[in-house]
Write an enzyme that holds these catalytic residues in place. Structure first.
Site, PDB file in Angstrom:
ATOM      1  N   GLY A   1       0.820  -1.209   0.000  1.00 20.00           N
ATOM      2  CA  GLY A   1       0.000   0.000   0.000  1.00 20.00           C
ATOM      3  C   GLY A   1       0.852   1.256   0.000  1.00 20.00           C
TER       4      GLY A   1
ATOM      5  N   SER B   1      -2.490   7.840   6.245  1.00 22.64           N
ATOM      6  CA  SER B   1      -1.409   8.834   6.207  1.00 22.64           C
ATOM      7  C   SER B   1      -0.583   8.693   4.931  1.00 22.64           C
ATOM      8  CB  SER B   1      -0.504   8.666   7.426  1.00 22.64           C
ATOM      9  OG  SER B   1       0.145   7.401   7.400  1.00 22.64           O
TER      10      SER B   1
ATOM     11  N   ASP C   1      -0.559  -0.900  13.439  1.00 23.93           N
ATOM     12  CA  ASP C   1       0.190  -2.097  13.072  1.00 23.93           C
ATOM     13  C   ASP C   1       0.608  -2.925  14.279  1.00 23.93           C
ATOM     14  OD1 ASP C   1      -0.023  -1.570  10.385  1.00 23.93           O
ATOM     15  OD2 ASP C   1       1.928  -0.588  10.226  1.00 23.93           O
TER      16      ASP C   1
END
Length: 422
Positions: A88, A159, A301
């Protein structure tokens, strides 16, 4: 294929691998510079390789010798096919960059990447001269040239959208602004970006939820760079230390790093673990652990591995503000809860996270790895709490961020063995 983790106590010392978050950013900055950069990086994960290969497709000359990545800028190609793999970061960082360079780009991806959102970045880029010929369906086809100006983007989706713009806007002819619509989450990842940009001479002014970016800036290579140690992946072994009487030490970690996942130290301390810091060496040992509430808005995460420690705590651990976990490599709220319950844990989903009821020793069983590196690594550490084996499917997902994970796990006393016939 599956991997079998036989219950065992882990302890000892391990070196942190290079941060893929930092590596992505340094590679892109180096490619946008006017002279060569040597980047010292001790691991080549699939995500880092995806960014490296995309930059090569754009025209940059990149070679790898041992742990040194040499990036030699060349004139960018007018057309490029970019395969982002399952990264990503690669996708969202490079969308604005290729558009700022006026590259006619076709962008593809694999796994769950085509399902992950590119809005509202796509819409902001379309307002500023970029044409998406395939909407949000993969492969993406982008033409046109990104224009300077005022950008407005939600701060709680990814972000990575903002980072992509921070890379691209300084090289445009005019000045720009990025206004963030609150709430702003994962701000620490933006700080990693700003740190990388400063190292390459790019100046960006910050106000509250606003970035002011002068145009016509030049990326200036510092010649030699070393990728920071990865707090995100180190978290797995730091948390393993919280479950170990002898403890685990992870070296080569910078306590002053902008990486947000260093917050794992505060989480483990709040749970009651013994956390000791000595320069770049962090040691975590088991003590009496208690359940707490964890706000995951800036450390999404870390949730999978925090959930593992939570199963060993007295009382309940509540994880909140973790909605974005549903759009990761897997729906990580669901996959974490399923992982814990599959081995005899007691966890339940909530709208924005989960509740984990601490029960101590677990039974063991079969865990679906969901082709998600953080689920596979968390399930491996979870095996240290089990009576019986933990069998993990799709274990090769660790190659996305930590290809040598099982080797390091076994160095610390873990017992992971691959079954080739499954």
């Amino acid at each position: 294929m599956t991997v079998i983790c036989t219950p065992s106590a882990v302890s000892g010392k391990i070196s942190a691998i290079s941060s893929k978050s930092d590596a992505h950013r340094l590679l892109i900055c180096a490619a946008l510079s006017e002279s060569e950069t040597n980047i010292h990086c001790n691991v080549m994960s699939k995500d880092i390789a995806a960014t490296l290969n995309c930059l090569k497709s754009m025209g940059t000359d990149i070679s790898v010798s041992g742990d040194i990545i040499t990036v030699t800028p060349k004139p960018f190609n007018k057309k490029a096919d970019l395969d982002c793999g399952e990264s990503g970061s690669t996708l969202r960082f490079l969308m604005p960059v290729v558009s700022a360079l006026g590259i006619d780009a076709t962008i593809s991806g694999h796994g769950r990447l085509p399902e992950r959102p590119i809005s509202p970045l796509k819409e902001e880029m379309e307002k500023k001269g970029v044409v998406f010929h395939t909407n949000s369906n993969f492969p993406l086809h982008l033409t046109g040239e990104l224009q300077a100006g005022k950008y407005e983007i939600a701060g709680n989706i990814s972000s990575q959208f903002i980072t992509g713009l921070l890379f691209a806007l300084p090289i445009l002819n005019g000045d720009s602004e990025i206004k963030l619509i609150p709430p702003v989450e994962s701000r620490s990842y933006l700080n990693i970006t700003l740190s990388a940009l400063r190292k390459f001479g790019i100046e960006i002014s910050e106000q509250e939820n606003l970035y002011i970016i002068k145009g016509n800036q030049k990326y200036v290579s510092p010649k030699e760079m070393t990728v920071q140690g990865d707090w995100s992946n180190a978290s797995f072994f730091l948390c393993a230390g919280a479950l170990s009487e002898k403890g685990v030490t992870v070296t080569d970690l910078d306590i002053n790093s902008p990486q947000g996942d260093k917050e794992i130290l505060n989480v483990l301390s709040s749970m009651g673990a013994d956390v000791q810091i000595s320069g770049t060496k962090i040691t975590v040992k088991k003590k009496e652990l208690k359940g707490i509430t964890v706000d995951a808005s800036d450390i999404p995460d870390a949730v999978p591995i925090i959930s593992v420690v939570a199963t060993a705590c007295q009382g309940d651990t509540k994880i909140i503000n973790a909605q974005r976990l549903r759009i990761k490599e897997s729906d990580r709220i669901k996959s974490v809860v399923n992982m814990l319950n599959a081995v005899g844990g007691n966890a339940e989903e909530t709208d924005d996270g989960m509740i984990i009821h601490g029960i101590g020793k677990l039974q063991g069983g079969i865990v679906n790895g969901y082709n998600d590196h953080r689920i596979v690594m968390s399930a491996s550490i979870l095996s240290t709490l089990c009576k019986d084996n933990v069998e993990i499917t799709e274990f090769k997902a660790v190659e996305k961020s930590y290809p040598n994970f099982f080797e390091d796990f076994n160095k610390l006393g873990g017992n992971a063995n691959v079954l080739n016939d499954r």
